[in-house]
Design a protein around this motif. Structure first.
Motif, mmCIF file in Angstrom:
data_model
loop_
_atom_site.group_PDB
_atom_site.id
_atom_site.type_symbol
_atom_site.label_atom_id
_atom_site.label_comp_id
_atom_site.label_asym_id
_atom_site.label_seq_id
_atom_site.Cartn_x
_atom_site.Cartn_y
_atom_site.Cartn_z
ATOM 1 N N GLU A 159 -11.808 -3.673 -2.798
ATOM 2 C CA GLU A 159 -10.850 -4.417 -1.566
ATOM 3 C C GLU A 159 -11.058 -4.888 -0.608
ATOM 4 N N SER A 160 -10.951 -6.458 -0.139
ATOM 5 C CA SER A 160 -10.820 -7.356 1.030
ATOM 6 C C SER A 160 -9.607 -7.591 0.599
ATOM 7 N N LEU A 181 -4.088 -4.246 -9.075
ATOM 8 C CA LEU A 181 -3.807 -3.382 -8.149
ATOM 9 C C LEU A 181 -3.596 -2.026 -7.932
ATOM 10 N N TYR A 182 -3.174 -0.814 -8.605
ATOM 11 C CA TYR A 182 -3.084 0.397 -8.061
ATOM 12 C C TYR A 182 -4.609 1.195 -9.087
ATOM 13 N N TYR A 227 -14.909 -1.206 -8.294
ATOM 14 C CA TYR A 227 -13.745 -1.536 -7.631
ATOM 15 C C TYR A 227 -13.564 -2.144 -6.072
ATOM 16 N N SER A 229 -6.954 3.269 0.061
ATOM 17 C CA SER A 229 -6.677 1.944 0.540
ATOM 18 C C SER A 229 -7.573 2.216 1.673
ATOM 19 N N ARG A 245 -7.496 -7.082 -3.927
ATOM 20 C CA ARG A 245 -7.877 -5.926 -5.113
ATOM 21 C C ARG A 245 -8.414 -5.736 -6.477
ATOM 22 N N CYS A 285 -16.373 -6.869 1.884
ATOM 23 C CA CYS A 285 -15.045 -5.593 1.248
ATOM 24 C C CYS A 285 -15.455 -4.461 1.109
ATOM 25 N N PRO A 319 -0.915 -9.568 -4.995
ATOM 26 C CA PRO A 319 -0.501 -8.558 -4.907
ATOM 27 C C PRO A 319 0.318 -7.780 -6.309
ATOM 28 N N ARG A 363 1.016 -0.650 0.042
ATOM 29 C CA ARG A 363 0.458 0.620 0.158
ATOM 30 C C ARG A 363 0.666 1.783 -0.069
ATOM 31 N N ASP A 404 -5.931 -8.665 1.784
ATOM 32 C CA ASP A 404 -5.436 -7.835 0.688
ATOM 33 C C ASP A 404 -5.562 -8.361 -1.423
ATOM 34 N N LEU A 430 -14.126 1.123 -3.355
ATOM 35 C CA LEU A 430 -12.661 1.983 -3.588
ATOM 36 C C LEU A 430 -13.195 3.270 -4.953
#
Length: 744
Positions: A449-450, A495-496, A447, A501, A454, A435, A489, A206, A452, A438
């Motif tokens: 996150e849950s 990921l990005y 989109y 986050s 994404r 989750c 990840p 992150r 790690d 984001l």
């Protein structure tokens, strides 16, 4: 040195006397003896009650002073004894010991020693100066030749033995006489320690938010994907050059101001490049810049272009004058010589701020910064293909998102790398799993996150809204299942998609890098035996003590005691900022701060001073870890009570409490806001007046522990600014008053 001095030799594998307390030499009372089994005679019991033991100072004045409690303990542990000449001496090395600090000192440091008539009768004395390097020198009787030992000044990394007590080779000679097996003695010393192997810290993926350090392009420039080999980017920092930069920046600022005032081109002044994501990218959208790379003498790829006077943020200063920067969605390297910084940058910043505020007022909007007014870099390569994008996971943008809860209403829901069922599956979530949304909350593909994991999920399979939020708050997040990872990840191309986050990134090396930078500024300053001044002079233990003190750590004064403080670890496991200790004949005599790559920062000796040296692997016995790598309270907001009752120390009084974030509105100076060099972090960072609360001090406010790491122009006296992750939160919290306590 007295020829008739008796050496107390500690032989390996034998049970010896714990010590001889020679206080009778000062008071005229009998000498008492304490054995290993802690038995003592009646004389010993009487002497144990004596506190006013006197011994001569070792500064040449021969003044009798009271022995400190620390040194009394050393006497009782049989580490030192009071000789017939009323000097305290190390029973192993024979070196004189300071009666106040307990530090050892060589005979050459005492000016009266060379006049002693007994020197010629001592067979071991003449060999002291050259013993470490020249076996044939024992025939030379003249002690004054010791300072001419050639290897000491020529190899400051080794410092003969890198020791504050071995400045002229004397300790080396004496220890050679007193022990038959130094290596075995050190092994015995190590075997008595509790040296542990620490768990390996897994690096988080992150991003974290850092303070804004502004810079502006002097001319049109390219942002590189890597630092070119053999090319220096250092800017001229002479007074003349800095004045010239400031003058040039002022001229450019005047031009910009004239343009804004005359033509009112505030909206056209900004060249704003929209962020490129994998989902929006096509071959036509991305300039791969292959032709530019072929023609580029630097042999590196250009990944972004920034126009003259364009805005960028400095994230890290590299060697050879290169800067790792961020501008819009472009992240890479530029030369320091290519940009205006500090006071020069401030001239352009003020013009952009004025225009941005004017535009915001005209549009009835809140001023949020100069982005959109000042030009930012145009991406020539997709961020997903830019190898420099994650070189340092720091950004000036907000990285912690509000928690927008969602739960799964399907039997099993796939988390994908892109929008659509044709994209690769990176994880799965079972029915009822939790989750966080984001980005793209209103799109068909959301989109999330849950844990790690994404990526994107179909919105129709998620439950969201107030009812879900209420249920999660009642049940507790920890009671829900989270996604199961399929793709790691680092291999997940989604990921990005956003840098935000629900968790804060925790860079392990930030504090360590800061403490090394702080310590490095004193390289070149003098070594002073018994000193603790970083500028006027310090010895090895005084140096590291003062460095750590600046970061809120109160460590012991002498190397022997420091070696028992913190967590003892193998030398090979030392990280930058850890302390490494050297020993000979089972005695710790020197301490250095590890700087990484086998290097050290240390107060070496009177000749070399404070230097950048090399680890003496022959005498290094263990390291100690004092720095807390992960002291950031993850998921612990500023309102979380994490201080226990026994942690409350002295009350510093009532303070005015305000709040700030890392946005341009809160921190509008071109030279950044983080005074200690570490990243800002919610739940830890506060800005203080360092004359009231020194940097590194840990305090308790409202039951939460904070660290003084920052300052600000408006932060004076009893005023503290607490860092939070968003400007909205900073505004909502307002102003308060609260008592502030030191952490014990």
């Amino acid at each position: 040195m007295k020829a008739k001095r008796t050496n107390i030799i500690k032989k390996q594998g034998t049970k010896t006397l714990a010590g001889i307390l020679a206080v009778g030499m000062t008071f005229g009372t009998p000498i008492s003896v304490l054995a290993d089994d802690n038995t003592s005679d009646s004389t010993m019991e009487q002497q144990a009650e004596v506190q006013n033991v006197l011994a001569k100072k070792v500064d040449g004045s021969e003044t009798l002073v009271k022995v400190s409690e620390v040194v009394l303990g050393m006497i009782k542990r049989s580490e030192v004894k009071l000789d017939t000449d009323k000097y305290l001496k190390d029973v192993t090395t024979g070196q004189k010991v300071d009666p106040t600090t307990g530090e050892r000192v060589d005979e050459p440091e005492t000016p009266v020693e060379p006049s002693e008539p007994e020197i010629p009768t001592t067979p071991t004395e003449p060999s002291e100066p050259e013993a470490p390097t020249t076996p044939t020198e024992p025939s030379k009787p003249e002690i004054p030749e010791a300072p001419t030992t050639p290897s000491e000044p020529e190899t400051p990394a080794d410092n003969i033995e890198n020791t504050e007590t071995d400045q002229n080779g004397q300790a080396d000679q004496e220890e050679a006489v007193q022990t038959e097996n130094t290596e075995a003695s050190n092994e015995n010393l190590i075997s008595r320690q509790q040296i542990v192997k620490l768990p390996q810290i897994i690096d988080d993926f992150r991003f974290w938010t850092v303070a804004r350090i502004y810079a502006f392009a002097k001319e049109d420039l390219y942002v590189r994907e890597s630092i070119p080999e053999g090319i220096d980017g250092t800017a001229d920092t002479s007074d003349e050059s800095l004045k010239a930069d400031k003058k040039a920046a002022k001229k450019e600022a005047k031009k910009l101001n004239a343009i804004y005032e005359k033509a009112e081109l505030n909206k056209k002044a900004a060249i704003h490049a929209e962020p490129i994501t994998e989902q929006e990218q096509t071959e036509d959208d991305v300039t791969l810049n292959e032709n530019v790379t072929d023609q580029n003498a630097e042999q590196v790829r250009y990944i972004g272009k920034l126009d003259k006077n364009g805005l960028l943020y400095i994230l890290k200063e590299e060697e050879n004058g290169w800067l790792y920067v961020e501008s819009g969605n472009v992240r890479g390297f530029v030369k320091a010589s290519e940009v205006y910084t500090s006071n020069a940058a401030q001239k352009l910043l003020e013009v952009y701020q004025k225009e941005a505020k004017k535009t915001a007022a005209e549009n009835g909007a809140e001023y949020t910064g100069i982005e959109g007014t000042a030009a930012i870099a145009q991406a020539l390569v997709s961020p997903l293909e830019n190898q420099a994008y994650t070189y340092l996971r720091a950004t000036v943008n907000q990285t912690v998102a509000d928690k927008n809860y969602a739960t799964v209403n399907a039997t099993m829901l796939n988390v994908r790398e892109g929008k659509g069922t044709e994209s690769r599956i990176v994880g799965t979530m079972n029915r009822g799993a939790l989750c966080y949304v984001l980005a793209d909350a209103d799109s068909d593909w959301v989109y999330v996150e849950s844990a790690d994991v994404r990526g994107f999920v179909a919105r129709q399979y998620l439950n969201t809204g107030d009812e879900v939020t209420k249920q999660v708050e009642i049940t507790g997040e920890d009671h829900y299942q989270t996604a199961e990872e399929i793709i790691s990840p680092e291999e997940n191309r989604a990921l990005y998609y956003t840098l935000t986050s629900t968790k804060e990134g925790t860079p392990n090396g930030a504090v360590r890098e800061s403490i090394l930078e702080y310590a490095s500024q004193f390289i070149g300053n003098p070594y002073v035996w018994g000193g603790t001044s970083l500028t006027e002079g310090a010895d090895c233990s005084g140096f590291v003590q003062q460095i750590y003190k600046a970061y809120g750590y109160d460590i012991p004064r002498v190397a022997q005691d420091q070696s028992q403080y913190g967590t003892q670890i193998p030398v090979e496991d030392a990280q930058p900022g850890d302390l490494i200790f050297y020993a000979k004949a089972g005695h710790v005599y020197h301490v250095v701060m590890y700087a990484g790559d086998g290097k050290t920062i240390e107060a070496a000796n009177t000749k070399a001073g404070i230097i950048s040296g090399t680890v003496n692997t022959e005498n290094a016995v263990w390291a100690t870890r004092i720095l807390e790598d992960n002291e950031v309270v993850v998921d612990g907001g500023i309102g979380e009570v994490n201080a226990t009752t026994d942690m409350y120390g002295t009350c510093l009084g009532n303070f005015k409490i305000t709040y700030y974030c890392a946005c341009e509105k809160c921190c509008n100076k071109a030279d950044g806001i983080t005074a200690t060099g570490s990243h800002v972090a919610e739940g830890r960072t506060i800005a203080v007046d360092p004359s009231v609360i020194p940097y590194g001090t840990k305090v308790i406010i409202g039951g939460h522990i904070f660290t003084a790491e920052d300052c600000g122009g408006a932060i004076k006296q009893n005023h503290i600014d607490i860092y939070v992750n968003s400007h909205e939160e900073a505004k909502a919290l307002g102003v308060a008053n609260a008592p502030v306590y030191l952490v014990k």
